[in-house]
Write a protein that holds these residues in place. Structure first.
Motif, PDB file in Angstrom:
ATOM      1  N   GLY A 120      24.577  42.478  52.854  1.00 20.30           N
ATOM      2  CA  GLY A 120      23.661  41.526  52.248  1.00 20.30           C
ATOM      3  C   GLY A 120      23.275  41.847  50.823  1.00 20.30           C
ATOM      4  N   GLN A 121      24.108  42.592  50.119  1.00 19.84           N
ATOM      5  CA  GLN A 121      23.773  42.995  48.755  1.00 19.84           C
ATOM      6  C   GLN A 121      24.974  42.811  47.833  1.00 19.84           C
ATOM      7  OE1 GLN A 121      21.021  46.346  48.188  1.00 19.84           O
ATOM      8  NE2 GLN A 121      22.628  47.337  46.982  1.00 19.84           N
ATOM      9  N   VAL A 122      24.705  42.467  46.575  1.00 19.84           N
ATOM     10  CA  VAL A 122      25.742  42.322  45.553  1.00 19.84           C
ATOM     11  C   VAL A 122      25.233  42.907  44.242  1.00 19.84           C
ATOM     12  CG1 VAL A 122      26.760  40.230  46.559  1.00 19.84           C
ATOM     13  CG2 VAL A 122      24.919  40.016  44.865  1.00 19.84           C
ATOM     14  N   CYS A 123      26.142  43.075  43.300  1.00 18.92           N
ATOM     15  CA  CYS A 123      25.782  43.419  41.930  1.00 18.92           C
ATOM     16  C   CYS A 123      26.139  42.237  41.038  1.00 18.92           C
ATOM     17  CB  CYS A 123      26.528  44.666  41.464  1.00 18.92           C
ATOM     18  SG  CYS A 123      26.009  46.189  42.287  1.00 18.92           S
ATOM     19  N   VAL A 124      25.233  41.882  40.136  1.00 26.33           N
ATOM     20  CA  VAL A 124      25.428  40.731  39.259  1.00 26.33           C
ATOM     21  C   VAL A 124      25.491  41.204  37.808  1.00 26.33           C
ATOM     22  CG1 VAL A 124      24.555  38.483  38.527  1.00 26.33           C
ATOM     23  CG2 VAL A 124      24.147  39.278  40.873  1.00 26.33           C
ATOM     24  N   LEU A 125      26.651  41.024  37.196  1.00 27.54           N
ATOM     25  CA  LEU A 125      26.823  41.331  35.782  1.00 27.54           C
ATOM     26  C   LEU A 125      26.702  40.036  34.991  1.00 27.54           C
ATOM     27  CD1 LEU A 125      27.704  43.362  33.506  1.00 27.54           C
ATOM     28  CD2 LEU A 125      30.041  42.567  33.931  1.00 27.54           C
ATOM     29  N   GLU A 126      25.780  40.002  34.047  1.00 31.98           N
ATOM     30  CA  GLU A 126      25.640  38.861  33.140  1.00 31.98           C
ATOM     31  C   GLU A 126      26.138  39.281  31.766  1.00 31.98           C
ATOM     32  OE1 GLU A 126      21.771  36.672  33.297  1.00 31.98           O
ATOM     33  OE2 GLU A 126      21.221  38.359  34.584  1.00 31.98           O
ATOM     34  N   TYR A 127      26.927  38.406  31.141  1.00 31.18           N
ATOM     35  CA  TYR A 127      27.437  38.740  29.809  1.00 31.18           C
ATOM     36  C   TYR A 127      27.618  37.480  28.976  1.00 31.18           C
ATOM     37  CZ  TYR A 127      30.348  40.519  26.037  1.00 31.18           C
ATOM     38  OH  TYR A 127      30.836  40.842  24.799  1.00 31.18           O
ATOM     39  N   LYS A 128      27.068  37.512  27.784  1.00 26.59           N
ATOM     40  CA  LYS A 128      27.302  36.463  26.788  1.00 26.59           C
ATOM     41  C   LYS A 128      27.245  37.112  25.425  1.00 26.59           C
ATOM     42  CE  LYS A 128      24.181  33.253  25.882  1.00 26.59           C
ATOM     43  NZ  LYS A 128      23.413  31.985  25.948  1.00 26.59           N
ATOM     44  N   ASP A 129      28.304  36.969  24.637  1.00 21.81           N
ATOM     45  CA  ASP A 129      28.370  37.575  23.313  1.00 21.81           C
ATOM     46  C   ASP A 129      28.472  36.479  22.268  1.00 21.81           C
ATOM     47  OD1 ASP A 129      28.643  39.118  21.107  1.00 21.81           O
ATOM     48  OD2 ASP A 129      30.622  39.899  21.600  1.00 21.81           O
ATOM     49  N   ARG A 130      27.439  36.349  21.458  1.00 20.67           N
ATOM     50  CA  ARG A 130      27.448  35.349  20.395  1.00 20.67           C
ATOM     51  C   ARG A 130      27.406  35.988  19.011  1.00 20.67           C
ATOM     52  NH1 ARG A 130      26.077  30.263  22.156  1.00 20.67           N
ATOM     53  NH2 ARG A 130      27.538  29.783  23.823  1.00 20.67           N
ATOM     54  N   GLY A 131      27.705  37.273  18.922  1.00 16.17           N
ATOM     55  CA  GLY A 131      27.746  37.916  17.622  1.00 16.17           C
ATOM     56  C   GLY A 131      26.371  38.316  17.125  1.00 16.17           C
ATOM     57  N   ILE A 137      23.781  38.738  25.661  1.00 19.56           N
ATOM     58  CA  ILE A 137      23.199  39.126  26.944  1.00 19.56           C
ATOM     59  C   ILE A 137      24.119  40.128  27.611  1.00 19.56           C
ATOM     60  CG2 ILE A 137      22.555  38.345  29.260  1.00 19.56           C
ATOM     61  CD1 ILE A 137      21.948  35.619  28.073  1.00 19.56           C
ATOM     62  N   LEU A 138      23.570  41.211  28.077  1.00 20.55           N
ATOM     63  CA  LEU A 138      24.312  42.160  28.896  1.00 20.55           C
ATOM     64  C   LEU A 138      23.342  42.784  29.877  1.00 20.55           C
ATOM     65  CD1 LEU A 138      26.756  43.789  29.720  1.00 20.55           C
ATOM     66  CD2 LEU A 138      26.278  45.377  27.857  1.00 20.55           C
ATOM     67  N   SER A 139      23.516  42.497  31.152  1.00 26.12           N
ATOM     68  CA  SER A 139      22.648  43.100  32.158  1.00 26.12           C
ATOM     69  C   SER A 139      23.423  43.280  33.451  1.00 26.12           C
ATOM     70  CB  SER A 139      21.401  42.246  32.410  1.00 26.12           C
ATOM     71  OG  SER A 139      21.717  41.108  33.184  1.00 26.12           O
ATOM     72  N   LEU A 140      23.022  44.270  34.204  1.00 27.85           N
ATOM     73  CA  LEU A 140      23.594  44.509  35.523  1.00 27.85           C
ATOM     74  C   LEU A 140      22.442  44.661  36.498  1.00 27.85           C
ATOM     75  CD1 LEU A 140      26.085  45.019  37.285  1.00 27.85           C
ATOM     76  CD2 LEU A 140      25.861  47.449  36.747  1.00 27.85           C
ATOM     77  N   SER A 141      22.383  43.779  37.486  1.00 23.10           N
ATOM     78  CA  SER A 141      21.283  43.815  38.446  1.00 23.10           C
ATOM     79  C   SER A 141      21.822  43.867  39.865  1.00 23.10           C
ATOM     80  CB  SER A 141      20.371  42.586  38.283  1.00 23.10           C
ATOM     81  OG  SER A 141      21.094  41.391  38.480  1.00 23.10           O
ATOM     82  N   THR A 142      21.001  44.374  40.762  1.00 22.48           N
ATOM     83  CA  THR A 142      21.312  44.363  42.179  1.00 22.48           C
ATOM     84  C   THR A 142      20.570  43.201  42.815  1.00 22.48           C
ATOM     85  OG1 THR A 142      21.479  46.768  42.155  1.00 22.48           O
ATOM     86  CG2 THR A 142      21.302  45.710  44.307  1.00 22.48           C
ATOM     87  N   ALA A 143      21.268  42.410  43.616  1.00 23.47           N
ATOM     88  CA  ALA A 143      20.651  41.244  44.249  1.00 23.47           C
ATOM     89  C   ALA A 143      20.841  41.308  45.757  1.00 23.47           C
ATOM     90  CB  ALA A 143      21.257  39.954  43.703  1.00 23.47           C
TER      91      ALA A 143
END
Length: 225
Positions: A120-131, A137-143
């Motif tokens: 019942g657990q995952v890791c969520v990597l968010e990434y957006k690079d606009r220079g 955005i760069l984050s790693l969370s446990t959900a």
């Protein structure tokens, strides 16, 4: 190492630590991260329908990035994980948005949702690079995935709002299947993402952060395999 990369590393470490602490509280004090209620779900479904129509319409005229096809590699990956961690499988994959007006996939906002050895657990990597001139955005969370809802301190989603729909761009005429995941972020803004592949690092991800992210995933019991 560039100044930009240093800033991203700092954000990654800070967000990762804070998120783990808060997500753990889902189990012990669920009031800290509220599940989506009926009104939330109705709002998400209504708004998502409009957002999909807009994205598909503009992408069909090559004004936005086209949504990706829901392919066999992702289906096979999910089927494999359904044997050991079935509740998380609807959310697994690399997902991208419409590029926010840009036509390059490298400009898109990515979510990569990795399976965990913990039920019942995952890791969520968010990434957006606009220079340097825009927000990165760069984050790693446990959900946690509870009763069909993915819940973390940064975003929430419900499997009942996932949409599968054919996208037509004029060629091929029959179109292809697309899967859309709506998410509600910490500011209650709705974003929609198209599944692209099994979970992996997004296109254009900084090479000097790759080993660090892989280690963080491993530390949290998540895997890229």
């Amino acid at each position: 190492m560039t100044r930009k990369t240093i800033v991203l590393i700092a954000a990654f470490v800070a967000l990762g630590t804070a998120t783990v602490g808060l997500v753990t509280a889902i189990v012990t004090q669920r009031g800290l991260i509220l599940p989506l209620n009926i009104l939330d779900l109705l709002s998400i479904k209504f708004t998502t329908s409009e957002m999909i129509d807009s994205w598909f319409g503009l992408a069909g005229h090559n004004k936005l990035i086209s949504p990706s096809e829901l392919g066999e590699p992702l289906k096979s990956f999910r089927n494999q994980w359904a044997k050991t961690n079935p509740t998380v499988t609807p959310f697994l994959g690399l997902w991208h948005n419409d590029g926010d007006g840009f036509q390059s996939l490298h400009e898109a906002y990515f979510l990569s949702i990795f399976p965990s050895q913990v039920q019942g657990q995952v890791c969520v990597l968010e990434y957006k690079d606009r220079g340097l001139l825009d927000v990165s955005i760069l984050s790693l969370s446990t959900a946690k995935v509870i009763s069909g809802q993915l819940l973390s301190s940064r975003l929430r989603a419900d499997k009942s709002t996932i949409v599968q729909k054919d996208f037509y761009n004029g060629y091929p005429v029959e179109g292809y299947p697309v899967e859309i995941l709506p998410v509600l972020d910490g500011q209650n803004e709705i974003y929609i993402f198209s599944s692209r592949s099994p979970p992996q690092l997004p296109p254009g991800f900084p090479e000097d952060l790759t080993s660090k992210v892989k280690q963080k995933l491993s530390d949290r019991g998540c895997t890229m395999d």
